[in-house]
Design a protein around this motif. Structure first.
Motif, mmCIF file in Angstrom:
data_model
loop_
_atom_site.group_PDB
_atom_site.id
_atom_site.type_symbol
_atom_site.label_atom_id
_atom_site.label_comp_id
_atom_site.label_asym_id
_atom_site.label_seq_id
_atom_site.Cartn_x
_atom_site.Cartn_y
_atom_site.Cartn_z
ATOM 1 N N ARG A 100 -4.169 18.926 -1.499
ATOM 2 C CA ARG A 100 -4.752 18.500 -2.465
ATOM 3 C C ARG A 100 -5.774 17.118 -2.315
ATOM 4 O O ARG A 100 -6.026 16.226 -2.662
ATOM 5 N N PHE A 101 -6.849 17.050 -0.717
ATOM 6 C CA PHE A 101 -8.038 16.466 -0.052
ATOM 7 C C PHE A 101 -9.051 17.451 -0.241
ATOM 8 O O PHE A 101 -8.821 17.604 1.130
ATOM 9 N N PRO A 102 -9.138 17.173 -0.901
ATOM 10 C CA PRO A 102 -10.673 18.652 -0.582
ATOM 11 C C PRO A 102 -11.650 17.193 -0.146
ATOM 12 O O PRO A 102 -11.925 16.291 -0.445
ATOM 13 N N LEU A 103 -13.254 18.121 0.084
ATOM 14 C CA LEU A 103 -14.616 18.000 1.059
ATOM 15 C C LEU A 103 -15.378 17.897 0.010
ATOM 16 O O LEU A 103 -15.156 18.829 -1.020
ATOM 17 N N VAL A 104 -15.451 16.653 -0.523
ATOM 18 C CA VAL A 104 -16.154 16.856 -2.191
ATOM 19 C C VAL A 104 -17.946 16.063 -1.764
ATOM 20 O O VAL A 104 -18.204 15.549 -0.981
ATOM 21 N N GLY A 105 -18.417 17.465 -2.052
ATOM 22 C CA GLY A 105 -19.781 16.978 -2.293
ATOM 23 C C GLY A 105 -20.264 17.271 -0.640
ATOM 24 O O GLY A 105 -20.151 18.474 -0.050
ATOM 25 N N ASP A 106 -21.770 16.584 0.209
ATOM 26 C CA ASP A 106 -21.987 16.706 1.297
ATOM 27 C C ASP A 106 -20.939 16.581 2.418
ATOM 28 O O ASP A 106 -20.637 16.486 3.315
ATOM 29 N N GLY A 107 -19.942 15.744 2.047
ATOM 30 C CA GLY A 107 -18.889 15.217 3.193
ATOM 31 C C GLY A 107 -19.606 14.151 3.688
ATOM 32 O O GLY A 107 -19.139 14.257 4.795
ATOM 33 N N ILE A 146 -2.246 10.066 3.687
ATOM 34 C CA ILE A 146 -2.785 11.409 3.874
ATOM 35 C C ILE A 146 -2.692 12.641 4.470
ATOM 36 O O ILE A 146 -2.894 13.053 3.926
ATOM 37 N N ALA A 147 -2.706 12.791 5.427
ATOM 38 C CA ALA A 147 -1.298 13.205 5.417
ATOM 39 C C ALA A 147 -0.994 14.251 5.394
ATOM 40 O O ALA A 147 -1.221 15.569 4.692
ATOM 41 N N GLU A 148 -0.106 14.208 4.283
ATOM 42 C CA GLU A 148 0.953 14.447 2.993
ATOM 43 C C GLU A 148 -0.361 15.631 1.976
ATOM 44 O O GLU A 148 0.296 16.727 1.641
ATOM 45 N N LEU A 149 -0.868 14.567 1.605
ATOM 46 C CA LEU A 149 -2.192 14.948 0.410
ATOM 47 C C LEU A 149 -3.284 16.441 1.566
ATOM 48 O O LEU A 149 -3.351 17.543 1.197
ATOM 49 N N VAL A 150 -3.609 16.575 2.091
ATOM 50 C CA VAL A 150 -3.522 17.824 3.431
ATOM 51 C C VAL A 150 -3.127 18.277 3.336
ATOM 52 O O VAL A 150 -3.265 19.933 3.704
ATOM 53 N N LEU A 190 0.793 -1.435 -0.246
ATOM 54 C CA LEU A 190 -0.051 -0.117 0.135
ATOM 55 C C LEU A 190 0.806 1.216 -0.123
ATOM 56 O O LEU A 190 0.353 2.437 -0.191
ATOM 57 N N SER A 191 2.185 1.056 0.092
ATOM 58 C CA SER A 191 2.865 2.273 0.071
ATOM 59 C C SER A 191 2.496 3.247 -1.012
ATOM 60 O O SER A 191 3.451 4.300 -0.752
ATOM 61 N N GLU A 192 2.858 2.669 -2.231
ATOM 62 C CA GLU A 192 2.450 3.346 -3.592
ATOM 63 C C GLU A 192 0.989 4.046 -4.220
ATOM 64 O O GLU A 192 1.008 4.263 -4.739
ATOM 65 N N MET A 193 0.293 3.689 -2.862
ATOM 66 C CA MET A 193 -1.508 3.959 -2.990
ATOM 67 C C MET A 193 -1.864 5.315 -3.158
ATOM 68 O O MET A 193 -1.603 6.371 -2.555
ATOM 69 N N SER A 194 -1.452 5.511 -4.248
ATOM 70 C CA SER A 194 -2.021 7.427 -5.294
ATOM 71 C C SER A 194 -2.721 7.408 -5.491
ATOM 72 O O SER A 194 -3.312 8.460 -6.032
ATOM 73 N N ASP A 195 -3.635 6.772 -6.516
ATOM 74 C CA ASP A 195 -4.208 7.197 -7.730
ATOM 75 C C ASP A 195 -5.972 6.331 -7.081
ATOM 76 O O ASP A 195 -5.913 5.646 -7.603
#
Length: 312
Positions: free
Chosen positions: A191-198, A183-187, A77-82
């Protein structure tokens, strides 16, 4: 007990091995490269290099080690990004959950291994209908989105094979607590947006708590499935801003579903808006599991606030 931890150099494995040794178990850990053997020895385990996807090698290793228990923590899972191409990103992990599980179970049968514990996942695999929080008795998604169908099939395969062989499955929630959490790096980078109503529900578990629950599953668990998650399933719109604040990042951007689908695909939108959480009642009741971090709220602070303080 002689315990073989497969995938012992991963995020869970490096926490699991010391806990097992403290409990008096004799631990052998596997890795896919000889370079990591010294790390395993420093944690108190014997070390062996093993390709879980090579059945003859797996068989020979298990017959030589003669473990009384196997804990299957092998993932990639270390390369899980897409997220948009979800199944493609999980392809190697899916092979470890299918072919790797089959190889380990076959070797375990031949060697007379008494206990088998395997890692699975609690969260998005549950059916996207009914209440927001699911127990182990609730069904997995009968109609997953196309981009996630192969990954869910691999999870089903692992769980059915392991439980069918009299083993235990630990369904971890969203794991956090590693200094290099993706996930922390994306936040941090917004680059980790809140989508729709979340409204998608997430269930988290700190890596330390996941490891402690796994030891208890080995020592006290009955064959079957255990959700290993914290006490507070929460919608994305609730936990994501808290994580951003804890990391010292700007608040997450808000994007509509249609725009998120262009960037993250159907899988990404589903995770953010439709996923269901999981209940830990069974694990706490049957295993006597006590969490160090009962909520992601305190867990996030413990895991990330210190990193931000050091960075400042």
């Amino acid at each position: 007990m002689r315990v073989l931890v497969v995938g012992a150099t991963g995020a869970i494995g490096t926490r699991l091995v010391p806990l097992l040794t403290v409990q008096g178990h004799h631990v052998t850990g596997t890795s896919r490269s000889p370079e990591k053997a010294s790390r395993l020895r420093s944690l108190g385990a014997e070390a062996v290099t093993l390709d879980v996807l090579d059945p003859p090698t797996v068989k020979n290793a298990v017959l030589e080690i003669q473990p009384e228990a196997i804990i299957h923590e092998a993932t990639a899972l270390s390369e899980m990004s897409d997220v948009k191409h979800f199944d493609r990103s999980f392809a190697e992990t899916n092979r470890l959950r299918t072919d790797g599980t089959d190889a380990l179970l076959a070797a375990a049968r031949e060697a007379g291994v008494q206990s088998f514990v395997a890692q699975s996942f609690a969260g998005w695999p549950y059916a996207r209908a009914g209440g927001p929080v699911k127990s182990e008795e609730d069904p997995l998604d009968p109609e997953p989105v196309e981009a996630m169908s192969e990954t869910l099939a691999a999870i089903r395969h692992l769980e059915e094979k392991v439980v069918g062989a009299g083993g235990l499955v630990v369904r971890y929630g969203g794991l956090y607590g590693s200094p290099d959490d993706a996930i922390a790096e994306l936040v941090r980078k917004r680059r980790f947006p809140l989508v729709g109503d979340g409204g998608g529900i997430s269930s988290f578990v700190h890596l330390d708590d996941a490891a402690s629950a796994t030891v208890l599953a080995l020592e006290r668990g009955e064959p079957g499935i255990y959700n290993v998650v914290d006490d507070e399933p929460a919608p994305v719109r609730e936990w994501l801003p808290v994580l951003a604040e804890t990391l010292g990042a700007k608040p997450p951007r808000h994007v509509p579903r249609w725009l998120a689908q262009l960037a993250a695909g159907e899988a990404g939108v589903t995770l953010m808006t439709e996923a269901r959480g999981a209940s830990n009642a069974k694990a706490k009741r049957e295993l006597g599991w006590t969490l160090r971090y009962p909520s992601w709220r305190e867990g996030f602070r413990a895991a990330y606030a210190q990193d931000e303080a050091r960075a400042a």
